[in-house]
Design an enzyme around this catalytic site. Structure first.
Site, PDB file in Angstrom:
ATOM      1  N   VAL A 188     -24.510 -28.678  41.032  1.00  0.00           N
ATOM      2  CA  VAL A 188     -24.026 -29.433  39.881  1.00  0.00           C
ATOM      3  C   VAL A 188     -22.507 -29.407  39.772  1.00  0.00           C
ATOM      4  O   VAL A 188     -21.871 -30.369  39.384  1.00  0.00           O
ATOM      5  CB  VAL A 188     -24.659 -28.850  38.591  1.00  0.00           C
TER       6      VAL A 188
ATOM      7  N   ASP B  64     -12.466 -19.635  28.170  1.00  0.00           N
ATOM      8  CA  ASP B  64     -12.335 -20.971  28.742  1.00  0.00           C
ATOM      9  C   ASP B  64     -12.874 -21.993  27.748  1.00  0.00           C
ATOM     10  O   ASP B  64     -13.766 -22.780  28.057  1.00  0.00           O
ATOM     11  CB  ASP B  64     -13.116 -21.037  30.067  1.00  0.00           C
TER      12      ASP B  64
ATOM     13  N   ARG C  16     -20.197 -21.598  42.031  1.00  0.00           N
ATOM     14  CA  ARG C  16     -20.942 -22.851  42.167  1.00  0.00           C
ATOM     15  C   ARG C  16     -22.069 -22.813  41.153  1.00  0.00           C
ATOM     16  O   ARG C  16     -22.658 -21.765  40.907  1.00  0.00           O
ATOM     17  CB  ARG C  16     -21.544 -22.958  43.567  1.00  0.00           C
TER      18      ARG C  16
END
Lengths: 236, 166
Positions: free
Chosen positions: A25, A143, A32
């Protein structure tokens, strides 16, 4: 009963081997992300990969620590009632995290992009509240962007709730400075992704302030960090 | 009747769950388990929310056995330990393992693909009536859970997965 594996497969290769059949994705700098079925459920697998330029032992330790921090932060949030994906399995040998896939959802980013600002007030309020709760638990997301927040539609269409995802850079800290920086990161991401939304972000901060018991120190730090930012003159 | 799921990460391993009610020999079964004479994990089904919970525990157990990092002595006891949200082994056995006098038993067997004979033999050791494993244990056990049953399962499973680093 003893577990058998084909001789060629070392323990840390089990999950990567499995992932070859999964749908990739996203490929980031650290990991990943795949989508697949696991034990009968739609699952997201996050695979942190090694950085070849690092010393092997250090890389192993660092990657493991990041995995542990991510998983601890998720659980801390969930314990406090902050929606985050459930963790199904962690493989510390291949640094893979198997997480619940949040279905029937869209990112806050997409939602803002496709909605009139006048209708986004409630969303700003919700986000402010959830971040306040998270920071009160001393979880720093690390984040914060509108792509890392999902709006999940409830089955009976009773409105939607916010789910935080991607705790890859998260850690635990009580320092107002760290929380201020967390908000600063969101502010930068927010304003660059969604132009002319300063007022909306202010509403978000207002909601944060009203919902968090420790907000004044954090917002003070946010102001300081803003002044520190890039291309700011530290003169005067 | 049985609920079977192949472990995607360990393709030669399949997990079968068998549920029994009106069990008369729980004490004997528990002793067999302790002696290692029964090739399955004996679990107290009233502690279970959903079969997925068992799968998560079994998956982790097989993984840990493969890398030689089990906390208990056998795969079956490891499955029971993994069901517990805490790291205390004896507490896990007490709460999640079958106790003498239990009237229902969940039998979980990790095996290779088509081992129906093995499953029959193990199931024959239980003196009770086998019933289908439902997706939602709440129905079978009338446990009163609030509407957020799905969330409860996620909460339970998440704790199980992370407890070793909390």
């Amino acid at each position: 009963m003893a577990v058998q594996q084909p001789d060629s497969l070392t323990p840390s290769a089990t999950v990567p081997q499995f992932l070859r059949g999964a749908e990739l994705v996203k490929q980031g700098a650290e990991a990943r992300v795949y989508r697949t079925q696991f034990l009968g459920r739609p699952t997201i697998v996050k695979e942190r990969f090694s950085k070849r330029y690092r010393h092997v032992a250090l890389d192993e330790k660092l990657t493991r620590r990041r995995t542990v921090q991510e998983v601890r932060s998720i659980l801390r949030c969930r314990r406090a009632g902050i929606p985050a994906p459930a963790v199904y399995f962690v493989d510390y040998t291949s640094h893979c995290i198997f997480l619940e896939e949040i279905l029937r959802s869209s990112t806050v980013r997409d939602h803002i992009a496709s909605t009139q600002q006048s209708e986004l007030e409630q969303l700003a309020q919700q986000v402010g509240q959830i971040l306040a709760k998270m920071h009160d638990e001393d979880v720093i997301h690390g984040d914060l962007t509108t792509s890392n927040m999902l709006l999940r539609r409830s089955p009976e269409d009773r409105g939607s709730d916010l789910v935080l995802i991607d705790f890859g850079l998260s850690y635990i800290s009580a320092l107002p400075e760290d929380k201020g920086v967390d908000l600063y990161v969101l502010e930068k991401a927010f304003l660059s992704t969604h132009p002319h939304t300063e007022a909306l972000f202010q509403k978000l901060l207002k909601s944060y302030s009203a919902s968090s018991k420790k907000s004044s120190a954090v917002l003070k730090k946010l102001d300081e960090v803003r002044l520190r930012g890039r291309k700011r003159s530290m003169v005067g | 009747m049985n609920l079977t799921q192949e472990l995607e990460l360990f393709p030669d391993h399949t997990v079968t769950q068998m549920l029994f009610k009106e069990v008369k020999n729980a004490a004997e079964l528990r002793q067999s388990a302790v002696d290692g004479r029964i090739n399955g994990a004996l679990i107290n089904p009233t502690m279970l929310v959903n079969p997925f919970q068992v799968l998560v525990a079994a998956n982790k157990a097989v993984h840990l056995q493969l890398i030689g990092k089990m906390k208990t002595r056998s795969l079956n006891s490891e499955i029971i330990f993994n069901l517990s949200p805490t790291n205390n082994i004896s507490e896990a056995f007490k709460r999640f393992g079958t106790s003498d006098g239990d009237e229902s038993v969940m039998l979980v067997v990790v095996h290779c693909k088509n081992e129906s004979q093995l499953l029959e033999d193990i199931a024959a050791q239980v003196d009770g009536r086998q019933v289908p494993v439902e997706d939602d244990f709440e129905k079978s056990y009338s446990i009163s859970l609030e509407e957020t049953c799905g969330t409860l399962l996620d909460a339970v499973v998440c704790r199980m997965a992370i407890k070793d680093v909390m």
